[in-house]
Enzyme design. Structure first.
Site, short mmCIF file in Angstrom:
data_model
loop_
_atom_site.label_atom_id
_atom_site.label_comp_id
_atom_site.label_asym_id
_atom_site.label_seq_id
_atom_site.Cartn_x
_atom_site.Cartn_y
_atom_site.Cartn_z
CD GLU A 53 -2.85 -1.37 0.27
OE1 GLU A 53 -2.82 -0.62 -0.72
OE2 GLU A 53 -3.70 -2.27 0.40
CG HIS A 106 -4.37 0.29 5.56
ND1 HIS A 106 -5.74 0.23 5.60
CD2 HIS A 106 -3.97 -0.83 4.91
CE1 HIS A 106 -6.16 -0.86 4.99
NE2 HIS A 106 -5.11 -1.53 4.57
CG HIS A 156 -6.72 -5.21 7.39
ND1 HIS A 156 -6.24 -6.32 6.71
CD2 HIS A 156 -6.49 -4.16 6.57
CE1 HIS A 156 -5.74 -5.93 5.53
NE2 HIS A 156 -5.89 -4.63 5.44
CE1 TYR A 188 -18.55 15.11 21.08
CE2 TYR A 188 -20.30 13.81 22.07
CZ TYR A 188 -19.05 14.40 22.15
OH TYR A 188 -18.30 14.27 23.29
CG HIS A 197 -8.76 -3.00 2.11
ND1 HIS A 197 -8.05 -2.69 0.97
CD2 HIS A 197 -7.82 -3.26 3.05
CE1 HIS A 197 -6.75 -2.78 1.22
NE2 HIS A 197 -6.59 -3.13 2.48
CE1 TYR A 224 -13.62 19.89 24.40
CE2 TYR A 224 -11.83 18.56 23.54
CZ TYR A 224 -12.77 18.81 24.51
OH TYR A 224 -12.86 17.99 25.61
#
Length: 218
Positions: free
Chosen positions: A73, A92, A94, A113, A155, A208
């Site tokens: 990737e 990334h 899984h 929220y 994925h 915030y």
């Protein structure tokens, strides 16, 4: 951070992702910007076996600048970092709940929220594309427009940050939101916040934890 520190931090983050149950075995990957280049975790190496020397250095044309074989990737990391200059790190995973919802191919709606932590009213789901392909990267970039996280259909998910720690924190938050949505959906249809309600949250999040324009320590 210096290159040696970033390499070690990628090792630590990769192991933490497994420890948290967000990745298993050799699944998932992480990358971080290093000046005009970027570092990415290698292909096919379990987190427990990673060393700093295993991290693979590439330039933004995709040329490998050192030993090792990068994650399949790597295009995803390159393209996200190139498209969003303020982003320094990409994770990334899984993660099980995020991946389960991604297999539905639908955006995660504003049932809570905290969806706004990813930068918008929803957490989008990028359409399916084969792993490791330019098509996957292209579709993820569209889903990440104005966002810091997205699901990848059938994925997994992606989270971005100004550093690896921020990307990890967002990965954890997105997985938690996916779990809450899954649990709520077992009881009934979750109540969805309106666009106006989410816009109020997004506006509040811009300020915030900040005081007089400076970030507060918490």
């Amino acid at each position: 951070m210096l290159e040696a520190q970033l390499r070690q931090h990628l090792v630590d983050i990769s192991r933490e992702l497994v420890g948290l149950g967000l990745n298993r075995g050799t699944s998932g990957n992480a990358g971080v910007r290093l000046g005009e280049h970027f570092l990415v975790t290698p292909s096919g190496v379990p987190a427990a076996d990673l060393t700093p020397q295993d991290m693979v250095l590439l330039d933004f044309s995709g040329v490998i600048l050192g030993p090792g074989r990068p994650s399949s990737e790597w295009r995803l990391h390159r393209d996200v970092l190139a498209a969003q200059p303020e982003i320094q790190a990409v994770i990334h995973t899984h993660a099980p709940f995020a991946t389960s919802l991604a297999c539905l191919g639908a955006d995660l709606p504003p049932f809570h929220y905290m969806i706004a932590v990813a930068g918008g009213r929803t957490i989008r789901c990028a359409p399916y594309a084969l792993f490791g392909t330019q098509a996957l990267s292209d579709r993820a970039l569209v889903a990440l427009e104005g966002r810091k996280a997205c699901l990848l259909a059938n994925h997994g998910m992606i989270a971005l940050g100004r550093d690896l720690d921020e990307a990890l924190a967002l990965s954890i938050e997105v997985e938690s939101l996916c779990e809450m949505y899954w649990r709520a959906s077992q009881i009934g249809a979750p109540v969805i916040l309106s666009d106006e309600e989410m816009d109020e949250v997004i506006e509040r999040f811009q300020h915030y934890g900040r005081r007089n324009g400076e970030a507060e320590t918490q």
